[in-house]
Write a protein that holds these residues in place. Structure first.
Motif, PDB file in Angstrom:
ATOM      1  N   ALA B 168     -17.856 -27.856   7.074  1.00 32.98           N
ATOM      2  CA  ALA B 168     -18.461 -26.518   7.107  1.00 32.98           C
ATOM      3  C   ALA B 168     -18.582 -26.017   5.680  1.00 32.98           C
ATOM      4  O   ALA B 168     -17.614 -26.088   4.915  1.00 32.98           O
ATOM      5  CB  ALA B 168     -17.593 -25.564   7.914  1.00 32.98           C
ATOM      6  N   LEU B 174     -23.677 -27.023   8.717  1.00 38.34           N
ATOM      7  CA  LEU B 174     -22.580 -27.826   9.246  1.00 38.34           C
ATOM      8  C   LEU B 174     -23.089 -29.260   9.184  1.00 38.34           C
ATOM      9  O   LEU B 174     -24.240 -29.524   9.568  1.00 38.34           O
ATOM     10  CB  LEU B 174     -22.313 -27.420  10.700  1.00 38.34           C
ATOM     11  CG  LEU B 174     -21.318 -28.278  11.475  1.00 38.34           C
ATOM     12  CD1 LEU B 174     -19.901 -27.937  11.045  1.00 38.34           C
ATOM     13  CD2 LEU B 174     -21.472 -28.052  12.973  1.00 38.34           C
ATOM     14  N   CYS B 198     -14.789 -24.859  10.895  1.00 36.01           N
ATOM     15  CA  CYS B 198     -15.323 -25.552  12.073  1.00 36.01           C
ATOM     16  C   CYS B 198     -14.185 -26.303  12.762  1.00 36.01           C
ATOM     17  O   CYS B 198     -13.149 -26.569  12.141  1.00 36.01           O
ATOM     18  CB  CYS B 198     -16.457 -26.515  11.688  1.00 36.01           C
ATOM     19  SG  CYS B 198     -15.951 -27.806  10.539  1.00 36.01           S
ATOM     20  N   THR B 210     -18.268 -23.325  15.054  1.00 41.41           N
ATOM     21  CA  THR B 210     -18.339 -22.907  13.648  1.00 41.41           C
ATOM     22  C   THR B 210     -18.057 -21.408  13.570  1.00 41.41           C
ATOM     23  O   THR B 210     -18.359 -20.672  14.510  1.00 41.41           O
ATOM     24  CB  THR B 210     -19.747 -23.149  13.072  1.00 41.41           C
ATOM     25  OG1 THR B 210     -20.700 -22.528  13.932  1.00 41.41           O
ATOM     26  CG2 THR B 210     -20.050 -24.622  12.939  1.00 41.41           C
TER      27      THR B 210
END
Lengths: 697, 317
Positions: B168, B174, B198, B210
């Motif tokens: 993250a 991501l 995350c 997330t």
């Protein structure tokens, strides 16, 4: 993004986590520009009008809040015409609100705050007024108030308003001569005092024949001295007067707006005191104008510690009543003010630069001695928040959490408004207060002769170093002072002596036609003696004083107060007196030192400390202090000839008692010159000795 | 429930995977901005005070994260602000520690995660925009994953596949990685603001969550990552960390700059299960015990570490 240090990177990273507002959304809403003749972008706080239609010169400034008509009554309550009306309005609107609070118990010990409500105060002021009538004090009589701030002061003041007595406030720090003069000059008939000031009064009671009644606040009847019955003077306690009044209540004799409300004796920096005559209408007009700039709310708490005999505190008390605010009093000791603040936790804090300078010194010293890391953290936080404030953005709550909340706690943690007046506040210190306390900080400018406020900073104005736009209750113009080279044609901004006109202007000095004519001209303009300039936006900046200016030998003009304000930021300096004259080409300074800083410094330098006087006379110490003053001066960009070239250190502070200060803490220059005559001539001798070949160029 | 007061500001708390009563806490002086760090090893006990410190290690810079080894019950890995990664053995006295120190990251190391399936390696995420893979017996990192365009705040192993992890980043993406592949295998632009944390679901190896500066938590299925499975609103400021329950499929915990800790059930409409407001400063560290169901721990800038059973008040002692 690159950062100069990991600490800055970390702070910026955490700060960015807290900022989730979309960028630049502020531009999506904007004011629709209208075509008003009175508002344009250049003069947003003031409007400019011609003084006379025939001359065509546009030089009269009014507040943009009320350009058509000067305010003379409170906009929401135009029926309020006198201080009596104002209080009646307050206690009818907020009868059960807390009003007057003290933490001093009847036995003299100190505890938590206990309060009188507005309704209780209303009953007490009727009893006190009736008590005075019972003792034969009639409508229009002058009533003296000669004691320090406490609830009874306000009760007596309201009693005076309700029964048409004229209040004559006297600083509790005034010496016998000044009190004697004022009491005789105003032919005061009844005087309220406390046991401490009673002794002063008794020492010259025979010389103030107009006095018929002395009321002692906070004293028990059995301890009061008895006077020979022939003297014609009665002494009673406040409590007794209260019960006498209660058992023979008299109806009010309300004043009219044009009646005299108070005679304020201002000492001035020279000469004998002058009695400033203010009517109810003057005071209401001033407060009405000021109420457009700041709203006080019934939920507010105000701390009263500035002398009530000063118009700055007095006018605030009127505004505070209008808002239904709670007023907590300090214990009566400036050294314990911080403790009182912590207990009361006020939301409104009005003070004078002298105290703000001390707060600034205290915090910066604490930061400096807190270690390199904390100091860096403070600097980063300070700069970031200051930048945000200047740009009109909300600063990140991170800085408050990290650094500023702890500082805010020092004033109780709830202050939402800070006012500064009575003398100029340095812009650095104003920025510092805004950053550290995170509240509105506004500077105002005024004088007793104008019932207090002439101008004040407007809400949302983030520029420091000026005193704002005119009070909506007056108009202001600048008049050329050719002998000092100030004119309306000056670039970049017009300059001149500040003149004020409107319903706030006083009726004259009591029984002193001549001095009244000197200050108010034929067109009703009051000449303040202060030199100002108009900044963009119609904001007034005070740059000088007509009187307090002198020339050095090489012809440079010196405004000593400005230089003293700069040196006040030096850690060693508690107070300073800058001297110069046209026979010498440089300035010298007499400095009253801060004993704690001196002591610590001496210890750190390995200089033996016997007593403060010995340190003051040590040439090494003098040199160090002068070096520190030089660096402060450079930081503030003093011009070369504005630096003091020699310094004398004195251990004792400049006070009212040794005659060096006015009750508003301004230095009395002629007295200072006489008092330090020897030191001054020694310093000039020293300068001459170190520079045997004076420049002949 | 037990409370531990640290001298510094809390940054992370982790339960030991071997002992149900043991935790490690990462702390930093001056809110992690400037100054030293300290790692505390805490031991829970039945009576009062409920928690005691069994050991502490001092560091020259802030400690932002800590994790327990999955192979040795006494070994800890710490993520340090000066860019170093240090390994501690709690079986040895403090003077013999740290047993290893790796100085490779150019900037703050913000998270560390031990591989739970292969148990031989760990990941570090750093503000130098990289993730590094390490093994205990190697003198240097095995690999550096450099694709993110801004700070990587967390890198975390998939609970089933020992070669897969997610990262993250502050670049608002991501990324999913397989260490056998040369680059990332998936890029999910999950939020419009920085992504701070995350975590993988422990029961479904395709689901992860997330958390972001935009105040939300989003739940994603990597098989159809165009839209999130769920968006959880409720925090008032950036969500600093998100963590799936090791015991309940739908349950997750989060902590935020709004000073609260929240429990969520992402499968139901009214997702917020409970909100804990025991912290008085930013809540930045959270963990759920693998060994005791419902046992939680949190820490924050108020210098306190709370350990409590789900459903109870963390402040009740």
């Amino acid at each position: 993004m690159e950062f100069s240090s990991p600490a800055q990177r970390r702070l910026e990273t955490v700060r960015s986590h807290l900022d989730s507002s979309p960028t630049d959304d502020r531009t999506s809403l904007f004011l629709n520009a209208t075509a008003s003749p009175f508002s344009n972008e250049d003069d947003s706080y003031s409007v400019v009008l011609p003084e006379k239609l025939d001359t065509g010169k546009w030089n009269v400034y009014r507040s943009a809040k009320s350009p058509m008509k000067l305010v003379s009554r409170l906009p929401d309550h135009p029926e309020i015409g006198t201080l009596h009306d104002n209080f009646v309005h307050a206690f009818e609107t907020y009868p059960d609100n807390k009003y007057l609070g003290t933490r001093v118990r009847p036995d003299g010990t100190v505890g938590d705050y206990t309060w009188m409500t507005y309704a209780e105060t209303a009953i007490a002021r009727q009893a006190i007024g009736s008590g005075l009538v019972y003792h034969g004090i009639n409508q229009g009589a002058r009533v003296g108030l000669y004691f320090i701030n406490r609830p009874e002061w306000i009760v007596v003041d309201h009693a005076c308003a309700a029964y048409s007595f004229i209040s004559v406030p006297l600083y509790e720090t005034l010496g016998p001569d000044a009190v004697k003069f004022a009491v005789n000059h105003a032919t005061v008939e009844a005087i309220f005092c406390v046991p401490q000031t009673l002794n002063t009064l008794l020492s010259f009671l025979a010389e103030i024949p107009s006095i018929r009644l002395v009321v002692v606040v906070g004293g028990a009847d059995e301890h009061l001295p008895s006077l020979p019955p022939r003297s014609g003077v009665k002494i009673v306690s406040y409590q007794k007067l209260l019960s006498q009044g209660r058992s023979s209540l008299h109806p009010f004799s309300p004043p009219k707006p044009e009646d005299i409300a108070t005679i304020c004796y201002t000492s001035g920096t020279t000469g004998t005191p002058k009695g400033v005559v203010l009517t109810h209408g003057n005071l209401i007009a001033n407060v009405a104008g000021f109420s457009l700039a700041i709203k006080y709310l019934p939920s507010d708490i105000y701390i009263s510690y500035l002398p009530l005999a000063h118009i700055y505190e007095r006018a605030h008390q009127i505004l505070v009543v209008y808002g239904g605010v709670a007023v907590g009093f300090y214990q009566g000791d400036n050294l314990k003010l911080m403790d009182d603040l912590a207990v009361l936790r006020p939301t409104l804090f009005c003070s004078v630069p002298r105290l703000y300078n001390r707060i600034y010194d205290g915090i910066t010293n604490a930061v400096k001695s807190s270690g390199a890391m904390k100091k860096r953290l403070f600097q980063v936080a300070y700069n970031s928040k200051k930048q945000a404030i200047i740009n009109g953005q909300n600063s990140s709550p991170l800085w408050d959490k990290l650094v500023f909340n702890k500082i805010k706690e020092k004033l109780g943690g709830r202050v939402r408004f800070m006012g500064s007046g009575a003398s100029p506040l340095s812009p650095d210190i104003m920025d510092f207060l805004r950053v550290c306390f995170g509240c509105a900080v506004r500077e105002g400018y005024g004088m007793t002769e104008t019932s207090c406020v002439i101008s004040s900073m407007d809400e949302g104005d983030n520029l420091s170093g000026h005193v704002g736009s005119p009070n909506p209750a007056c108009e202001v113009k600048l008049v050329d002072v050719p002998e000092m080279n100030y004119t309306s044609e000056d670039q970049p901004y017009p300059r001149g002596e500040i003149c004020v006109r409107g319903p706030i202007i006083f009726k004259g000095y009591y029984e002193d036609e001549e001095q009244t004519r000197e200050i108010i001209d034929g067109d009703d303009w009051l000449h303040t003696g202060d030199i100002g300039l108009w900044l963009p936006g119609g904001r007034l900046k005070i740059i000088d004083r007509k009187k307090n200016i002198f020339k050095l030998a090489q012809g440079e003009y010196i405004a000593p107060e400005k230089i003293e304000n700069v040196y006040a930021k030096c850690k060693f300096v508690s107070q300073s007196f800058i001297y110069g004259d046209s026979f010498n080409s440089s300035l010298v300074a007499v400095v009253s030192v801060d004993p704690d800083v001196m002591k610590d410094w001496a210890a750190s330098e390995g200089i033996k400390y016997e007593h403060l006087g010995q340190l003051c006379n040590d040439p090494r110490v003098r040199k160090a202090v002068l070096a520190e003053m030089d660096s402060v001066g450079r930081e503030s960009q003093l011009r070369g000839f504005e630096f003091a070239k020699a310094v004398t250190l004195v251990p004792e502070p400049f006070t009212l008692e040794n005659g060096l200060l006015t009750p508003t803490f301004k230095i009395k220059r002629p007295q200072g010159k006489a008092y330090f005559a020897e030191a001054i001539s020694n310093m000039y001798a020293e300068i001459a000795a170190s520079d045997p070949m004076p420049s002949k160029l | 429930m037990p409370v531990f007061k640290a001298p510094f500001n809390g940054y992370s708390v982790k339960f030991s995977p071997f002992y149900e009563s043991r935790l490690a806490v990462a702390t930093a002086q001056n809110f992690g901005i400037l100054g030293n760090g300290r790692i505390h090893v805490l031991e829970l006990s039945p009576g009062a005070p409920g928690v005691t410190e069994s050991m502490a290690f001092d560091t020259a810079d802030a400690v932002y994260d800590v994790c327990w080894s999955e192979s040795h019950d006494s070994v800890l890995v710490a993520a340090i602000g000066d860019g170093s990664v240090k390994i501690y053995d709690t079986a040895l006295p403090p003077p013999s520690n740290p047993i290893r120190s790796f100085q490779e990251h150019a900037r703050e190391v913000h998270s560390v995660d031990y591989n739970p399936t292969r148990r031989d390696s760990f990941l570090t995420a750093s503000w130098d925009d990289t993730v590094k893979l390490w093994a205990m017996d190697r003198p240097a990192s095995i690999r550096t994953f450099k694709e993110h365009a801004y700070c990587v705040y967390q890198a975390i192993w998939n609970p089933k596949h020992g070669d897969v992890f997610a990262s993250a980043s502050g670049d608002c993406t991501l990324r999913i990685w397989d260490v056998r592949e040369p680059g990332s295998t998936m890029i999910i632009p999950a939020h419009d603001f920085e992504i701070l944390s995350c975590d993988w679901n422990k029961y479904d190896d395709c689901i992860l969550a997330t958390s972001s500066v935009d105040k939300t938590i989003k739940v994603w299925d990597v098989r159809s990552y165009r839209v999130p499975l769920a968006v959880l609103n409720g925090h008032g400021y950036a969500v600093r960390k998100v963590k799936f329950s090791p015991h309940r499929r739908n349950l997750m915990a989060s902590c935020s700059y709004d000073m609260t800790v929240c429990l969520w059930d992402y499968m139901v409409e009214d997702a917020l299960v409970s909100r804990y407001d025991h912290h008085t400063e930013f809540a930045v560290g959270i963990d759920m015990s693998v060994l005791v169901e419902g046992l939680m721990a949190s820490t924050g800038w108020d210098e306190l570490v709370y350990i409590w059973q789900q459903g109870m008040d963390p402040r009740a002692s």
